[in-house]
Design a protein around this motif. Structure first.
Motif, PDB file in Angstrom:
ATOM      1  N   PHE A 162      -5.134  15.781 -21.196  1.00 31.83           N
ATOM      2  CA  PHE A 162      -4.169  14.830 -21.755  1.00 31.83           C
ATOM      3  C   PHE A 162      -3.508  14.118 -20.583  1.00 31.83           C
ATOM      4  CE2 PHE A 162       0.193  13.778 -23.038  1.00 31.83           C
ATOM      5  CZ  PHE A 162      -0.041  13.032 -24.182  1.00 31.83           C
ATOM      6  N   LYS A 163      -3.511  12.772 -20.630  1.00 28.12           N
ATOM      7  CA  LYS A 163      -2.940  11.992 -19.519  1.00 28.12           C
ATOM      8  C   LYS A 163      -1.421  12.001 -19.612  1.00 28.12           C
ATOM      9  CE  LYS A 163      -6.379   8.377 -19.014  1.00 28.12           C
ATOM     10  NZ  LYS A 163      -6.632   7.013 -19.440  1.00 28.12           N
ATOM     11  N   THR A 164      -0.797  12.490 -18.587  1.00 28.14           N
ATOM     12  CA  THR A 164       0.665  12.582 -18.668  1.00 28.14           C
ATOM     13  C   THR A 164       1.368  11.379 -18.023  1.00 28.14           C
ATOM     14  OG1 THR A 164       0.697  13.858 -16.641  1.00 28.14           O
ATOM     15  CG2 THR A 164       0.724  15.101 -18.694  1.00 28.14           C
ATOM     16  N   ASP A 165       0.674  10.727 -17.089  1.00 35.27           N
ATOM     17  CA  ASP A 165       1.404   9.705 -16.303  1.00 35.27           C
ATOM     18  C   ASP A 165       1.949   8.558 -17.157  1.00 35.27           C
ATOM     19  OD1 ASP A 165      -1.151   8.911 -16.789  1.00 35.27           O
ATOM     20  OD2 ASP A 165      -1.516   8.004 -14.815  1.00 35.27           O
ATOM     21  N   LYS A 166       1.241   8.274 -18.257  1.00 33.82           N
ATOM     22  CA  LYS A 166       1.684   7.189 -19.127  1.00 33.82           C
ATOM     23  C   LYS A 166       3.036   7.505 -19.789  1.00 33.82           C
ATOM     24  CE  LYS A 166      -0.392   4.961 -23.159  1.00 33.82           C
ATOM     25  NZ  LYS A 166      -1.537   5.139 -24.056  1.00 33.82           N
ATOM     26  N   TYR A 167       3.345   8.787 -19.929  1.00 29.86           N
ATOM     27  CA  TYR A 167       4.511   9.176 -20.729  1.00 29.86           C
ATOM     28  C   TYR A 167       5.679   9.739 -19.925  1.00 29.86           C
ATOM     29  CZ  TYR A 167       1.173   8.387 -24.411  1.00 29.86           C
ATOM     30  OH  TYR A 167       0.260   7.793 -25.236  1.00 29.86           O
ATOM     31  N   VAL A 168       5.435   9.997 -18.656  1.00 27.22           N
ATOM     32  CA  VAL A 168       6.460  10.732 -17.919  1.00 27.22           C
ATOM     33  C   VAL A 168       7.755   9.933 -17.741  1.00 27.22           C
ATOM     34  CG1 VAL A 168       5.722  10.247 -15.534  1.00 27.22           C
ATOM     35  CG2 VAL A 168       6.697  12.449 -16.103  1.00 27.22           C
ATOM     36  N   ASP A 169       7.650   8.641 -17.475  1.00 25.49           N
ATOM     37  CA  ASP A 169       8.871   7.843 -17.288  1.00 25.49           C
ATOM     38  C   ASP A 169       9.692   7.773 -18.574  1.00 25.49           C
ATOM     39  OD1 ASP A 169       8.194   7.496 -14.705  1.00 25.49           O
ATOM     40  OD2 ASP A 169       7.303   5.494 -14.982  1.00 25.49           O
ATOM     41  N   GLY A 170       8.982   7.592 -19.664  1.00 27.08           N
ATOM     42  CA  GLY A 170       9.660   7.534 -20.968  1.00 27.08           C
ATOM     43  C   GLY A 170      10.387   8.846 -21.256  1.00 27.08           C
ATOM     44  N   LEU A 171       9.751   9.931 -20.860  1.00 27.99           N
ATOM     45  CA  LEU A 171      10.362  11.238 -21.102  1.00 27.99           C
ATOM     46  C   LEU A 171      11.648  11.387 -20.284  1.00 27.99           C
ATOM     47  CD1 LEU A 171       9.905  14.015 -22.544  1.00 27.99           C
ATOM     48  CD2 LEU A 171       8.978  14.810 -20.377  1.00 27.99           C
ATOM     49  N   LEU A 172      11.568  11.011 -19.012  1.00 25.52           N
ATOM     50  CA  LEU A 172      12.758  11.117 -18.156  1.00 25.52           C
ATOM     51  C   LEU A 172      13.887  10.234 -18.690  1.00 25.52           C
ATOM     52  CD1 LEU A 172      11.121  11.265 -14.625  1.00 25.52           C
ATOM     53  CD2 LEU A 172      12.476  13.069 -15.741  1.00 25.52           C
ATOM     54  N   ASP A 202      -2.233  16.181 -15.183  1.00 25.01           N
ATOM     55  CA  ASP A 202      -2.646  16.021 -16.577  1.00 25.01           C
ATOM     56  C   ASP A 202      -2.833  17.422 -17.161  1.00 25.01           C
ATOM     57  OD1 ASP A 202      -2.526  13.354 -16.224  1.00 25.01           O
ATOM     58  OD2 ASP A 202      -4.697  13.025 -16.059  1.00 25.01           O
ATOM     59  N   LEU A 203      -2.619  17.536 -18.444  1.00 27.58           N
ATOM     60  CA  LEU A 203      -2.676  18.861 -19.073  1.00 27.58           C
ATOM     61  C   LEU A 203      -4.075  19.125 -19.629  1.00 27.58           C
ATOM     62  CD1 LEU A 203      -1.056  21.361 -20.177  1.00 27.58           C
ATOM     63  CD2 LEU A 203      -0.786  20.058 -22.288  1.00 27.58           C
ATOM     64  N   ALA A 204      -4.662  20.266 -19.207  1.00 28.36           N
ATOM     65  CA  ALA A 204      -5.976  20.648 -19.748  1.00 28.36           C
ATOM     66  C   ALA A 204      -5.770  21.063 -21.203  1.00 28.36           C
ATOM     67  CB  ALA A 204      -6.535  21.811 -18.946  1.00 28.36           C
ATOM     68  N   VAL A 205      -6.417  20.364 -22.117  1.00 25.62           N
ATOM     69  CA  VAL A 205      -6.139  20.608 -23.538  1.00 25.62           C
ATOM     70  C   VAL A 205      -7.318  21.199 -24.313  1.00 25.62           C
ATOM     71  CG1 VAL A 205      -4.279  18.905 -23.726  1.00 25.62           C
ATOM     72  CG2 VAL A 205      -6.646  18.177 -24.083  1.00 25.62           C
ATOM     73  N   SER A 206      -8.340  21.646 -23.575  1.00 28.33           N
ATOM     74  CA  SER A 206      -9.428  22.341 -24.280  1.00 28.33           C
ATOM     75  C   SER A 206      -9.973  23.438 -23.370  1.00 28.33           C
ATOM     76  CB  SER A 206     -10.540  21.361 -24.650  1.00 28.33           C
ATOM     77  OG  SER A 206     -11.292  21.035 -23.500  1.00 28.33           O
ATOM     78  N   ARG A 207     -10.718  24.351 -23.952  1.00 30.94           N
ATOM     79  CA  ARG A 207     -11.340  25.448 -23.203  1.00 30.94           C
ATOM     80  C   ARG A 207     -12.782  25.599 -23.671  1.00 30.94           C
ATOM     81  NH1 ARG A 207      -7.356  24.728 -20.893  1.00 30.94           N
ATOM     82  NH2 ARG A 207      -5.582  26.101 -20.571  1.00 30.94           N
ATOM     83  N   THR A 208     -13.652  25.977 -22.708  1.00 25.39           N
ATOM     84  CA  THR A 208     -15.023  26.283 -23.128  1.00 25.39           C
ATOM     85  C   THR A 208     -15.280  27.777 -22.963  1.00 25.39           C
ATOM     86  OG1 THR A 208     -15.728  25.774 -20.895  1.00 25.39           O
ATOM     87  CG2 THR A 208     -16.053  24.055 -22.543  1.00 25.39           C
ATOM     88  N   SER A 209     -14.357  28.467 -22.287  1.00 23.02           N
ATOM     89  CA  SER A 209     -14.590  29.872 -21.972  1.00 23.02           C
ATOM     90  C   SER A 209     -14.282  30.803 -23.139  1.00 23.02           C
ATOM     91  CB  SER A 209     -13.743  30.267 -20.772  1.00 23.02           C
ATOM     92  OG  SER A 209     -12.410  29.858 -20.999  1.00 23.02           O
TER      93      SER A 209
END
Ligand code: MSP
Length: 526
Positions: A162-172, A202-209
């Protein structure tokens, strides 16, 4: 004031027996739900279970069960505990519920389609108990999980992000604009300084393990990361992206609702950084408040089976009653701060607050009304003595202060406010000396004293209703308070009671023998 209130607790992992620390969060949320219902709001209260992920799969295998069977069995024990604690949740969501699974898959697809989620590969330090990846800086030289302090291991896998950079300023900006978005404020600062300022990956939002999880429709080798899966419960429970989304429109996507999410300090990051970002990406409104409560510890630190210091709430409820446990949790541990469970304090709170101050006041008052007023509460005739004026002013102030505290989620402070009236009423007896008024034939003053005591008890009982589920009802019975008067809205005027017939019952709380009970509770902890 908004007319609706949506309150959520975190959903619990069905991995171990729930201890008193888990009960803490749910009881406090229940108290807030009950308070908001009492003041006339339409409330929706959600709790549930978080059933996917590696940890559950491993524990199920150890127990020789399928993960689903394992979760089913443990969830039964959760529901039983919540019932015993008289938790008034409107729904118990399970992340294995088909409607939740469908919502998670649709949300994942939507975010993928929008470009908020992309496929990449991940290498990092993984903490299995927390189901979290960490960077090398975060785990330090010792390679320990920053959340739980346990060892982490190096893991690498293909993953969606999940791309975080787009949302970080808005969050702050949100953090800045709405000062109580995250409280206590120290928790917000911790998020900014520990996670956001050093640079958010960015947040890893899936797993294959692992395979015990919700599969990604577009790529079935992947399951949705358990934390993303879990957070979505707060809206999937309301029917988001389902055919029946009435609750979602009523309790989430509406300006008339105040949304309060309660969580423990160990899970602040997911709730106050990633979850608001996901909501923003989905184009949904944000919660109004994230209230981060502290952790309940034991004298020797965190509760853990290996230390043998885990306290199970069930035997406490059985022996001392549900009111005692709810009261202790809400009063002793300041909501928002860390606290410590000690058997000594448990017994002391019970004896001092509930037996001596509250229960005894009722007992003395009913005894005097029986003796001096032929068992009928005298009618309210205004302020006869300066003591009457003083206590009436205090009572009205207490109600206001109590409401201001509760509206600001200050549960412990609200209880302290209510108890101010109880202790002032005990002092009022010492000041007015009803037995002397009786001996001197001062009927008007004596009647006023009895009326004020009955009214103060009535007010206190109403104020304590969100916390104590049985004692206020018993008090109303003994004071002859009819159901239509058991109403918080009546407390803006003093002197509601008068003319009711009292009847003495058992003490609200039986006095505990300190040494014996402390010993008993210590044995429960072994
Ligand atoms: N499953 C996640 C939450 C997902 S929410 C989308 C989780 N589960 S948990 O079972 O480990 O914890 C549930 C709640 O209990 C958390 O808020 C946690 O902080 C709280 N507590 C666990 N131990 C506690 C104490 N000793 N004291 C107070 N609260 C405690 O995290």
């Amino acid at each position: 004031m908004k007319k609706r209130f949506y309150i959520t607790t975190p959903i619990y992992y069905p991995s171990a027996k729930l201890h008193i620390g888990h009960a803490y969060c749910t009881v406090l949320s229940d108290i807030l739900a009950r308070y908001n219902r009492m003041i006339g709001k339409e409330v929706y209260f959600l709790t549930g279970s978080d059933e996917h992920g590696q940890k559950i799969a491993e524990n199920a295998a150890k127990a020789g069960k399928t993960p689903q069977q394992f979760a089913d069995d443990i969830v039964k024990t959760f529901k039983d505990l919540w019932e015993k604690l008289e938790i008034t949740n409107d729904q118990f969501i399970r992340t294995t519920d088909p409607k939740h699974v469908a919502a998670v898959q649709k949300i994942f697809s939507k975010l993928l389609e929008q470009g908020d989620i992309y496929l990449g590969s991940y290498e990092g330090w993984y903490c299995t108990p927390c189901e979290s990846f960490w960077t090398s800086t975060q785990v330090g030289e010792e390679k320990l999980c920053p959340d739980c302090g346990r060892s982490v291991h190096l893991a690498s896998e293909e993953s969606y992000f999940f791309k975080t950079d787009k949302y970080v300023d808005g969050l702050l900006k949100k953090y800045e604009e709405i000062p109580n978005f995250i409280t206590p404020v120290a928790r917000k600062n911790e998020m900014i300084n520990t996670f956001i300022k050093p640079g958010l990956s960015d947040l890893a939002v899936s797993r294959t393990s692992i395979d015990w999880g919700i599969s990604v429709k577009e790529n079935e080798r992947h399951v949705v990361y358990v934390w993303v899966d879990a957070l979505i419960n707060y809206i999937s429970a309301l029917g988001y992206l389902s055919e029946d989304d009435k609750l979602f429109h009523k309790f989430w996507q509406s300006d008339d609702v105040e949304i309060v999410q309660i969580l423990g300090a160990d899970i602040t990051r997911f709730h106050t950084i990633y979850w608001p970002m996901i909501l923003k990406a989905l184009g949904l409104r944000q919660a109004d408040r994230y209230f981060v409560h502290g952790l309940l510890m034991m004298k020797d630190g965190k509760m853990s089976k290996s230390k043998g210091n885990v306290i199970d709430p069930l035997p406490l409820i059985e022996k001392y009653g549900v009111d005692a446990v709810r009261y202790y949790l809400a009063r002793e541990i300041v909501f928002g701060s860390d606290g410590q469970f000690t058997p000594e304090q448990f017994v002391e709170r019970f004896n001092v607050d509930l037996v001596n101050d509250f229960g005894n006041l009722l007992n003395r008052t009913v005894t005097m009304i029986e003796k001096y007023c032929e068992s009928v509460i005298p009618f309210y005739k205004g302020q006869i003595t300066p003591f009457d004026r003083e206590i009436e002013e205090l009572a009205l102030d207490v109600v206001k202060e109590y409401k201001a505290n509760f509206d600001d989620l200050k549960v412990t402070e609200a209880i302290i406010s209510a108890f101010k009236l109880i202790s002032a009423s005990n002092k009022y007896i010492d000041n007015t000396k009803p037995w002397e008024l009786n001996a001197q034939g001062k009927k008007e003053e004596l009647d006023a004293a009895m009326n004020h005591l009955a009214n103060n008890l009535y007010i206190s009982a109403i104020l304590l209703q969100p916390v104590l589920v049985n004692a206020p009802q018993e008090l109303f019975k003994q004071l002859g308070v009819p159901i239509e008067l058991q109403d918080f809205k009546l407390l803006n005027k003093y002197g509601v009671l008068g003319g009711q017939k009292v009847s003495k019952g058992d003490p609200l709380f039986p006095r505990l023998k300190v040494n014996e009970e402390v010993e008993h509770i210590k044995n429960l902890m072994k």
